[in-house]
Design a protein around this motif. Structure first.
Motif, PDB file in Angstrom:
ATOM      1  N   PRO A   1       0.802  -1.218   0.000  1.00 54.04           N
ATOM      2  CA  PRO A   1       0.000   0.000   0.000  1.00 54.04           C
ATOM      3  C   PRO A   1       0.840   1.275   0.000  1.00 54.04           C
ATOM      4  CG  PRO A   1      -0.026  -1.000   2.177  1.00 54.04           C
ATOM      5  CD  PRO A   1       0.706  -1.943   1.264  1.00 54.04           C
ATOM      6  N   PRO A   2       0.312   2.364  -0.578  1.00 54.85           N
ATOM      7  CA  PRO A   2       1.027   3.630  -0.548  1.00 54.85           C
ATOM      8  C   PRO A   2       1.107   4.177   0.880  1.00 54.85           C
ATOM      9  CG  PRO A   2      -1.113   3.908  -1.585  1.00 54.85           C
ATOM     10  CD  PRO A   2      -0.956   2.459  -1.297  1.00 54.85           C
ATOM     11  N   ILE A   3       2.218   4.858   1.167  1.00 53.69           N
ATOM     12  CA  ILE A   3       2.407   5.467   2.488  1.00 53.69           C
ATOM     13  C   ILE A   3       2.786   6.937   2.325  1.00 53.69           C
ATOM     14  CG2 ILE A   3       3.168   3.288   3.524  1.00 53.69           C
ATOM     15  CD1 ILE A   3       6.038   4.645   3.531  1.00 53.69           C
ATOM     16  N   ASP A   4       2.657   7.694   3.381  1.00 51.80           N
ATOM     17  CA  ASP A   4       3.115   9.077   3.402  1.00 51.80           C
ATOM     18  C   ASP A   4       4.639   9.043   3.510  1.00 51.80           C
ATOM     19  OD1 ASP A   4       3.777  11.701   3.931  1.00 51.80           O
ATOM     20  OD2 ASP A   4       2.281  11.963   5.500  1.00 51.80           O
ATOM     21  N   PRO A   5       5.380   9.617   2.561  1.00 54.57           N
ATOM     22  CA  PRO A   5       6.835   9.499   2.551  1.00 54.57           C
ATOM     23  C   PRO A   5       7.555  10.415   3.541  1.00 54.57           C
ATOM     24  CG  PRO A   5       6.146  10.833   0.717  1.00 54.57           C
ATOM     25  CD  PRO A   5       4.891  10.321   1.375  1.00 54.57           C
ATOM     26  N   VAL A   6       6.829  11.236   4.298  1.00 53.87           N
ATOM     27  CA  VAL A   6       7.483  12.203   5.177  1.00 53.87           C
ATOM     28  C   VAL A   6       8.429  11.521   6.162  1.00 53.87           C
ATOM     29  CG1 VAL A   6       7.091  13.921   6.999  1.00 53.87           C
ATOM     30  CG2 VAL A   6       5.722  13.961   4.924  1.00 53.87           C
ATOM     31  N   ARG A   7       8.006  10.405   6.746  1.00 49.64           N
ATOM     32  CA  ARG A   7       8.872   9.702   7.700  1.00 49.64           C
ATOM     33  C   ARG A   7      10.168   9.233   7.034  1.00 49.64           C
ATOM     34  NH1 ARG A   7       7.906   4.026  10.594  1.00 49.64           N
ATOM     35  NH2 ARG A   7       9.621   4.136  12.038  1.00 49.64           N
ATOM     36  N   LEU A   8      10.065   8.697   5.840  1.00 46.68           N
ATOM     37  CA  LEU A   8      11.257   8.240   5.126  1.00 46.68           C
ATOM     38  C   LEU A   8      12.167   9.405   4.772  1.00 46.68           C
ATOM     39  CD1 LEU A   8       9.663   5.592   2.769  1.00 46.68           C
ATOM     40  CD2 LEU A   8      10.836   5.212   4.929  1.00 46.68           C
ATOM     41  N   LEU A   9      11.580  10.532   4.368  1.00 45.20           N
ATOM     42  CA  LEU A   9      12.381  11.711   4.056  1.00 45.20           C
ATOM     43  C   LEU A   9      13.103  12.219   5.303  1.00 45.20           C
ATOM     44  CD1 LEU A   9       9.875  13.541   1.710  1.00 45.20           C
ATOM     45  CD2 LEU A   9      11.971  12.353   1.039  1.00 45.20           C
ATOM     46  N   GLN A  10      12.432  12.154   6.454  1.00 47.46           N
ATOM     47  CA  GLN A  10      13.058  12.604   7.690  1.00 47.46           C
ATOM     48  C   GLN A  10      14.215  11.678   8.073  1.00 47.46           C
ATOM     49  OE1 GLN A  10      12.376  15.517   9.620  1.00 47.46           O
ATOM     50  NE2 GLN A  10      14.412  14.868  10.251  1.00 47.46           N
ATOM     51  N   ILE A  11      14.044  10.373   7.900  1.00 48.18           N
ATOM     52  CA  ILE A  11      15.115   9.429   8.192  1.00 48.18           C
ATOM     53  C   ILE A  11      16.319   9.720   7.303  1.00 48.18           C
ATOM     54  CG2 ILE A  11      15.797   6.997   8.019  1.00 48.18           C
ATOM     55  CD1 ILE A  11      12.855   6.330   8.837  1.00 48.18           C
ATOM     56  N   GLY A  12      16.075   9.951   6.004  1.00 47.22           N
ATOM     57  CA  GLY A  12      17.167  10.283   5.085  1.00 47.22           C
ATOM     58  C   GLY A  12      17.849  11.579   5.470  1.00 47.22           C
ATOM     59  N   ALA A  13      17.063  12.584   5.846  1.00 40.51           N
ATOM     60  CA  ALA A  13      17.632  13.865   6.261  1.00 40.51           C
ATOM     61  C   ALA A  13      18.484  13.686   7.505  1.00 40.51           C
ATOM     62  CB  ALA A  13      16.515  14.877   6.506  1.00 40.51           C
ATOM     63  N   ASP A  14      18.009  12.882   8.454  1.00 41.92           N
ATOM     64  CA  ASP A  14      18.779  12.625   9.674  1.00 41.92           C
ATOM     65  C   ASP A  14      20.104  11.937   9.355  1.00 41.92           C
ATOM     66  OD1 ASP A  14      16.715  13.750  11.126  1.00 41.92           O
ATOM     67  OD2 ASP A  14      15.909  11.820  11.833  1.00 41.92           O
ATOM     68  N   LEU A  15      20.089  11.015   8.399  1.00 36.57           N
ATOM     69  CA  LEU A  15      21.324  10.317   8.012  1.00 36.57           C
ATOM     70  C   LEU A  15      22.357  11.281   7.441  1.00 36.57           C
ATOM     71  CD1 LEU A  15      19.933   7.063   6.370  1.00 36.57           C
ATOM     72  CD2 LEU A  15      21.207   7.237   8.503  1.00 36.57           C
ATOM     73  N   TYR A  16      21.886  12.285   6.710  1.00 38.21           N
ATOM     74  CA  TYR A  16      22.788  13.256   6.098  1.00 38.21           C
ATOM     75  C   TYR A  16      22.998  14.493   6.961  1.00 38.21           C
ATOM     76  CZ  TYR A  16      22.949  10.749   1.683  1.00 38.21           C
ATOM     77  OH  TYR A  16      23.168   9.816   0.721  1.00 38.21           O
ATOM     78  N   GLY A  17      22.365  14.531   8.141  1.00 37.26           N
ATOM     79  CA  GLY A  17      22.518  15.679   9.026  1.00 37.26           C
ATOM     80  C   GLY A  17      21.866  16.930   8.480  1.00 37.26           C
ATOM     81  N   LEU A  18      20.750  16.778   7.776  1.00 34.01           N
ATOM     82  CA  LEU A  18      20.050  17.904   7.163  1.00 34.01           C
ATOM     83  C   LEU A  18      18.656  18.041   7.753  1.00 34.01           C
ATOM     84  CD1 LEU A  18      20.883  16.987   3.468  1.00 34.01           C
ATOM     85  CD2 LEU A  18      22.035  18.694   4.864  1.00 34.01           C
ATOM     86  N   SER A  19      18.016  19.141   7.485  1.00 34.10           N
ATOM     87  CA  SER A  19      16.604  19.300   7.809  1.00 34.10           C
ATOM     88  C   SER A  19      15.805  18.686   6.670  1.00 34.10           C
ATOM     89  CB  SER A  19      16.239  20.781   7.921  1.00 34.10           C
ATOM     90  OG  SER A  19      16.959  21.387   8.956  1.00 34.10           O
ATOM     91  N   ALA A  20      14.662  18.108   6.979  1.00 37.76           N
ATOM     92  CA  ALA A  20      13.813  17.546   5.926  1.00 37.76           C
ATOM     93  C   ALA A  20      13.487  18.640   4.927  1.00 37.76           C
ATOM     94  CB  ALA A  20      12.538  16.963   6.512  1.00 37.76           C
ATOM     95  N   GLY A  21      13.587  18.323   3.658  1.00 29.54           N
ATOM     96  CA  GLY A  21      13.316  19.300   2.615  1.00 29.54           C
ATOM     97  C   GLY A  21      14.566  19.977   2.086  1.00 29.54           C
ATOM     98  N   THR A  22      15.694  19.841   2.801  1.00 27.45           N
ATOM     99  CA  THR A  22      16.954  20.404   2.332  1.00 27.45           C
ATOM    100  C   THR A  22      17.523  19.478   1.267  1.00 27.45           C
ATOM    101  OG1 THR A  22      17.412  21.336   4.504  1.00 27.45           O
ATOM    102  CG2 THR A  22      19.286  21.117   3.004  1.00 27.45           C
ATOM    103  N   PRO A  23      17.911  19.991   0.110  1.00 27.92           N
ATOM    104  CA  PRO A  23      18.472  19.121  -0.922  1.00 27.92           C
ATOM    105  C   PRO A  23      19.741  18.426  -0.429  1.00 27.92           C
ATOM    106  CG  PRO A  23      18.005  21.303  -1.804  1.00 27.92           C
ATOM    107  CD  PRO A  23      17.818  21.378  -0.314  1.00 27.92           C
ATOM    108  N   ILE A  24      19.863  17.140  -0.727  1.00 22.06           N
ATOM    109  CA  ILE A  24      21.062  16.385  -0.375  1.00 22.06           C
ATOM    110  C   ILE A  24      22.140  16.713  -1.393  1.00 22.06           C
ATOM    111  CG2 ILE A  24      22.047  14.065  -0.162  1.00 22.06           C
ATOM    112  CD1 ILE A  24      19.280  13.149   0.765  1.00 22.06           C
TER     113      ILE A  24
END
Length: 67
Positions: free
Chosen positions: A31-54
């Protein structure tokens, strides 16, 4: 499942859009999910705020030979 570096879509303009855009959907186990949680996990891995380009690796070729 996508491999690293695989394209996830193409920007286009169909129907009655106001400009080129991309629609995407994130699915986990079907099923489709809201990707916000995944984006936040990725941002945390890169030390960025969610929405900041990697930062992307540079494609610039550097001459490493001594003149």
């Amino acid at each position: 499942m996508l491999a690293a570096g695989a394209p996830v879509g193409a920007v286009g303009s169909t129907g009655r859009p106001t400009g080129p855009h991309l629609h995407y959907e994130t699915r986990v186990a079907g099923p489709p999910i809201d990707p916000v949680r995944l984006l936040q996990i990725g941002a945390d891995l890169y030390g960025l705020s969610a929405g900041t380009p990697i930062p992307q690796p540079s494609n610039t070729v550097h001459d490493t030979q001594d003149g």
